[in-house]
Design a protein around this motif. Structure first.
Motif: not given
Length: 426
Positions: A213-215, A218-219, A222, A408-409, A411-412, A415-416
């Motif tokens: 989810w950090r890739e 997704v970024q 967001l 964004v950072n 949140t990802t 999520l991850a």
């Protein structure tokens, strides 16, 4: 004050009703027992459908939003229903893995959109059938308030900025209403943008928990949302009020209170708009826009699936009957019902706007199914937890003016971490 859910304005926690409208004690022992999340008008329309079932009488229990907790409790008590209508395919495969469900097959003529049937299979066996679909890629507005509709994402952002600047000066309504108190509203926003920035394969990897989810996808999604949601004057009363606003109220802000010009929401928003509209003006819709006008806009679908519990032949018979073209005819004629069966002729939709949505569903090359409804239960989200809560925190950050990159950072990363915790728990 009780929270309203996407399933209706007036929900009782548990309402037991007969499909015929009368629960005769002498017939309850042989009745087919069905558990549903539907309430209010949806429940009433489903009762009308079940009056046509030629088998045993049917007794329906409305469970409230958390049907999973209800069914787990019934299972422990040894009183599982014969049939359940489940709002998430992840529940179907989870119950099949536990051995709770009987295999079911639709009728021979039944045909669901590409890729949706596979979501209800476990080890190659089908354990559920789709009985109701939801079109979740729509913006609603009053034509008198929005004569020109945006056809790209950039056009939507530009319109939001222009209307937001007027709203800040008190010269007009806010551009957007959003029921951010219901976390699923925010995940629907995210999923539509993800459908535009990912390939079908990338989207499915996220849904199956096989992607990070950090890739980039997704970024990118967001960042788009941060750009729009962070617009000054975007929402009536600002982001803090939006986080206290539920979905139905956000529709009312557009069609009745006229505090906002547009609201993003699924096809079931039409029922709220009809109930609370004023001056006789019917709301119109436009599709969630893609980045490029030449691209097909995203089409996100949700749905409800019928399953039969092990040991209930009558339950299996009812589930199969629900896939017959004629079974849901009363609901199609009443309006507000979108069939997942592509073999249903479009002319059978008496409700013109719903027929138009059915036409879009029939024409879609690769509709994406609601991603959060496919995630495992701890991650999929409910009020205050999972992906719903993570998206609410992100919304709070960007509407309060937090730098988009930092939001964004954060949140990802959340999520991850949630995805990893869920995988370890399984």
């Amino acid at each position: 004050m009780p929270r309203l859910s996407r399933r209706g304005l007036l929900r009782s926690v548990v309402a037991v009703t007969s499909a015929s409208g009368a629960a005769a004690c002498s017939g309850q022992d042989r009745a087919v027992r069905v558990a549903v999340v539907w309430s209010a008008d949806e429940l009433a329309q489903f009762r009308a459908v079940l009056r046509g079932f030629p088998g045993a009488p049917v007794r329906v229990t409305s469970t409230g939003e958390d049907i999973d907790a209800f069914l787990n409790a019934r299972r422990l008590a040894g009183t599982s229903p014969d049939v359940a209508i489940l709002p998430r395919p992840g529940l179907v495969t989870e119950y099949a893995r536990r051995g709770w469900l009987a295999p079911v097959l639709p009728t021979a003529t039944y045909r669901s959109p590409t890729g949706l049937t596979e979501l209800l299979t476990y080890r190659g066996v089908g354990y559920g059938v789709w009985v109701k679909a939801a079109h979740k890629s729509l913006f609603w507005h009053l034509p008198s308030r929005l004569p020109e509709r945006p056809d790209t994402w950039d056009a939507l952002v530009g319109l939001t900025r222009r209307l937001g600047a007027l709203a800040v000066r008190g010269a007009g309504p806010a551009p957007l209403a959003v029921g951010a108190a219901d976390g699923w509203v925010l995940t629907d926003w995210l999923e539509n943008v993800l459908a535009d920035v990912t390939t079908p394969e990338e989207y499915d990897l996220l849904a199956r928990g096989e992607a990070d989810w950090r890739e980039r996808p997704v970024q990118a999604a967001l960042l788009r949302l941060a750009d729009l949601w962070g617009t000054p004057g975007a929402f009536p009363g600002g982001g803090r009020r939006a986080l206290l606003t539920q979905f139905q109220e956000s529709v009312i802000q557009v069609v009745h209170q006229r505090e906002a010009v547009m609201v993003f929401g699924a096809d079931f928003a039409r029922g709220v708009a009809r109930a609370f509209g004023r001056d006789g003006e019917e709301p119109a819709t436009f599709r969630f826009p893609a980045a490029n006008a030449a691209d097909e806009p995203p089409l996100l679908v949700g749905g409800d699936a019928a399953v039969a519990f092990t040991g209930s032949d009558r339950g299996v018979a009812l589930v199969q009957w629900l896939t017959e073209t004629a079974s849901f005819a009363p609901w199609r004629q009443a309006g507000g019902y979108l069939s997942p069966d592509l073999s249903v002729p479009l002319r059978e939709y008496a409700d013109g706007p719903t027929g138009d949505l059915a036409r879009e569903l029939h024409a879609a090359a690769s509709p994406r199914f609601d991603l959060s409804d496919r995630l495992p239960s701890p991650f999929t989200g409910t009020d205050g937890v999972g992906i719903w809560r993570i998206m609410q925190d992100f919304f709070a950050d960007v509407t309060a003016g937090a730098p988009p990159a930092g939001a964004v950072n954060r949140t990802t990363a959340l999520l991850a971490a949630a995805a990893q915790d869920t995988e370890r728990g399984r």
